[in-house]
Scaffold this motif. Structure first.
Motif, PDB file in Angstrom:
ATOM      1  N   SER A   2       1.186  -1.553   0.163  1.00 43.13           N
ATOM      2  CA  SER A   2       0.266   0.161   0.339  1.00 43.13           C
ATOM      3  C   SER A   2       0.852   1.231   0.454  1.00 43.13           C
ATOM      4  O   SER A   2       2.010   0.994   0.623  1.00 43.13           O
ATOM      5  N   ARG A   3      -0.082   2.088  -0.826  1.00 45.94           N
ATOM      6  CA  ARG A   3       0.904   3.317  -0.469  1.00 45.94           C
ATOM      7  C   ARG A   3       0.038   4.851  -0.406  1.00 45.94           C
ATOM      8  O   ARG A   3      -1.296   4.749  -1.456  1.00 45.94           O
ATOM      9  N   ARG A   4       0.380   5.269   0.204  1.00 44.94           N
ATOM     10  CA  ARG A   4      -1.168   6.749   1.049  1.00 44.94           C
ATOM     11  C   ARG A   4      -2.514   5.865   0.816  1.00 44.94           C
ATOM     12  O   ARG A   4      -2.884   6.401   0.429  1.00 44.94           O
ATOM     13  N   GLY A   5      -2.683   4.943   1.391  1.00 43.67           N
ATOM     14  CA  GLY A   5      -3.980   4.542   1.388  1.00 43.67           C
ATOM     15  C   GLY A   5      -5.032   3.591   0.175  1.00 43.67           C
ATOM     16  O   GLY A   5      -5.141   3.523   0.421  1.00 43.67           O
ATOM     17  N   ARG A   6      -3.726   3.728  -1.156  1.00 44.77           N
ATOM     18  CA  ARG A   6      -3.933   3.097  -2.100  1.00 44.77           C
ATOM     19  C   ARG A   6      -3.433   1.848  -2.078  1.00 44.77           C
ATOM     20  O   ARG A   6      -2.580   1.786  -1.342  1.00 44.77           O
ATOM     21  N   ARG A   7      -4.048   0.896  -2.168  1.00 47.61           N
ATOM     22  CA  ARG A   7      -3.285  -0.778  -2.105  1.00 47.61           C
ATOM     23  C   ARG A   7      -3.148  -1.161  -3.637  1.00 47.61           C
ATOM     24  O   ARG A   7      -3.755  -0.772  -4.718  1.00 47.61           O
ATOM     25  N   PHE A   8      -1.657  -1.667  -3.815  1.00 49.26           N
ATOM     26  CA  PHE A   8      -1.597  -2.504  -4.633  1.00 49.26           C
ATOM     27  C   PHE A   8      -1.319  -4.025  -4.813  1.00 49.26           C
ATOM     28  O   PHE A   8      -0.840  -4.033  -4.066  1.00 49.26           O
ATOM     29  N   GLU A   9      -1.665  -4.549  -6.165  1.00 52.84           N
ATOM     30  CA  GLU A   9      -0.794  -6.178  -6.371  1.00 52.84           C
ATOM     31  C   GLU A   9      -0.178  -6.305  -6.992  1.00 52.84           C
ATOM     32  O   GLU A   9      -0.856  -5.427  -8.369  1.00 52.84           O
ATOM     33  N   CYS A  10       0.945  -7.128  -6.748  1.00 53.15           N
ATOM     34  CA  CYS A  10       1.437  -7.763  -7.956  1.00 53.15           C
ATOM     35  C   CYS A  10       1.856  -9.397  -7.951  1.00 53.15           C
ATOM     36  O   CYS A  10       2.210  -9.698  -6.693  1.00 53.15           O
ATOM     37  N   GLN A  11       2.123  -9.478  -8.623  1.00 48.59           N
ATOM     38  CA  GLN A  11       2.913 -11.296  -8.978  1.00 48.59           C
ATOM     39  C   GLN A  11       4.907 -10.999  -8.413  1.00 48.59           C
ATOM     40  O   GLN A  11       5.272 -11.871  -7.628  1.00 48.59           O
ATOM     41  N   LEU A  26      11.334  -5.708 -16.694  1.00 50.35           N
ATOM     42  CA  LEU A  26      10.785  -5.633 -18.167  1.00 50.35           C
ATOM     43  C   LEU A  26      11.136  -6.804 -18.245  1.00 50.35           C
ATOM     44  O   LEU A  26      10.414  -8.156 -18.866  1.00 50.35           O
ATOM     45  N   ALA A  27      12.208  -8.264 -17.864  1.00 47.88           N
ATOM     46  CA  ALA A  27      11.566  -9.530 -18.048  1.00 47.88           C
ATOM     47  C   ALA A  27      10.530 -10.243 -17.318  1.00 47.88           C
ATOM     48  O   ALA A  27       9.661 -10.926 -18.273  1.00 47.88           O
ATOM     49  N   LEU A  28      10.278  -9.815 -16.220  1.00 50.04           N
ATOM     50  CA  LEU A  28       9.148 -10.202 -15.828  1.00 50.04           C
ATOM     51  C   LEU A  28       7.759  -9.954 -16.583  1.00 50.04           C
ATOM     52  O   LEU A  28       7.154 -10.269 -16.797  1.00 50.04           O
ATOM     53  N   VAL A  29       7.599  -8.381 -17.037  1.00 46.16           N
ATOM     54  CA  VAL A  29       6.340  -7.776 -17.755  1.00 46.16           C
ATOM     55  C   VAL A  29       6.086  -9.033 -19.218  1.00 46.16           C
ATOM     56  O   VAL A  29       5.685  -9.182 -19.448  1.00 46.16           O
ATOM     57  N   ALA A  33       4.092 -11.124 -15.719  1.00 48.41           N
ATOM     58  CA  ALA A  33       3.924 -11.265 -14.578  1.00 48.41           C
ATOM     59  C   ALA A  33       3.405  -9.801 -14.262  1.00 48.41           C
ATOM     60  O   ALA A  33       4.142  -8.507 -14.540  1.00 48.41           O
ATOM     61  N   SER A  34       2.904  -9.386 -13.258  1.00 48.46           N
ATOM     62  CA  SER A  34       1.586  -8.152 -12.946  1.00 48.46           C
ATOM     63  C   SER A  34       3.617  -7.858 -11.745  1.00 48.46           C
ATOM     64  O   SER A  34       3.959  -8.183 -10.827  1.00 48.46           O
ATOM     65  N   VAL A  35       3.986  -6.441 -11.624  1.00 47.56           N
ATOM     66  CA  VAL A  35       5.317  -6.221 -11.080  1.00 47.56           C
ATOM     67  C   VAL A  35       4.968  -5.120 -10.883  1.00 47.56           C
ATOM     68  O   VAL A  35       4.687  -3.862 -11.451  1.00 47.56           O
ATOM     69  N   THR A  36       5.787  -5.015  -9.901  1.00 48.68           N
ATOM     70  CA  THR A  36       6.119  -3.516  -8.861  1.00 48.68           C
ATOM     71  C   THR A  36       7.706  -2.902  -9.061  1.00 48.68           C
ATOM     72  O   THR A  36       8.388  -3.730  -8.422  1.00 48.68           O
ATOM     73  N   LEU A  37       7.806  -1.571  -9.310  1.00 45.11           N
ATOM     74  CA  LEU A  37       9.121  -1.632  -9.646  1.00 45.11           C
ATOM     75  C   LEU A  37       9.809  -0.296  -8.452  1.00 45.11           C
ATOM     76  O   LEU A  37       8.813   0.471  -8.512  1.00 45.11           O
ATOM     77  N   ILE A  38      10.187  -0.793  -6.803  1.00 42.64           N
ATOM     78  CA  ILE A  38      10.748   0.129  -6.672  1.00 42.64           C
ATOM     79  C   ILE A  38      12.211   0.781  -6.152  1.00 42.64           C
ATOM     80  O   ILE A  38      13.409   0.398  -5.785  1.00 42.64           O
TER      81      ILE A  38
END
Length: 113
Positions: A2-11, A26-29, A33-38
């Motif tokens: 979550s970030r600032r009250g929003r929820r993110f779903e990723c694999q 990029l390879a995962l996408v 896959a659903s990816v979050t880059l931090i």
């Protein structure tokens, strides 16, 4: 996540927006896959990535991967061929002498660059 009250779903979550993190994300996408880059930097798009001063030496397996992902041309445009690399260890051993140097030649591994 979550970030600032929003929820993110990723694999998968990839930590770090340098060349390794961007490549992994990029390879995962591309694999579906659903990816979050931090990354601690400002959000950017692939077309607007600002260099951070780091240098990377990419050997054939990395180049092959980036070619397969369709981004090698863009990466290569900001680099130079690596034919020879001299690495110097400025650290000091117990006697106060430097540890020496190593020279890498691309021809040692059967490559021109």
């Amino acid at each position: 996540m979550s970030r600032r009250g929003r929820r993110f779903e990723c694999q998968a979550a990839v930590i770090g927006g340098g060349i390794t993190g961007l490549t992994a994300a990029l390879a995962l996408v591309r694999a579906g896959a659903s990816v979050t880059l931090i990354d601690r930097g400002e959000p950017s798009t692939a077309a607007a990535v600002v260099p951070d001063g780091r240098t990377a030496a990419l050997l054939r397996p990395a180049v092959d991967l980036l070619e397969g992902l369709g981004v090698w041309r863009a990466v290569a445009s900001g680099g130079a061929p690596l034919r020879r690399l001299r690495m110097v260890d400025l650290g000091r051993d117990q006697d106060g002498a430097g540890s020496g140097e190593v020279v890498f030649e691309a021809s040692e591994i059967g490559e021109r660059e």
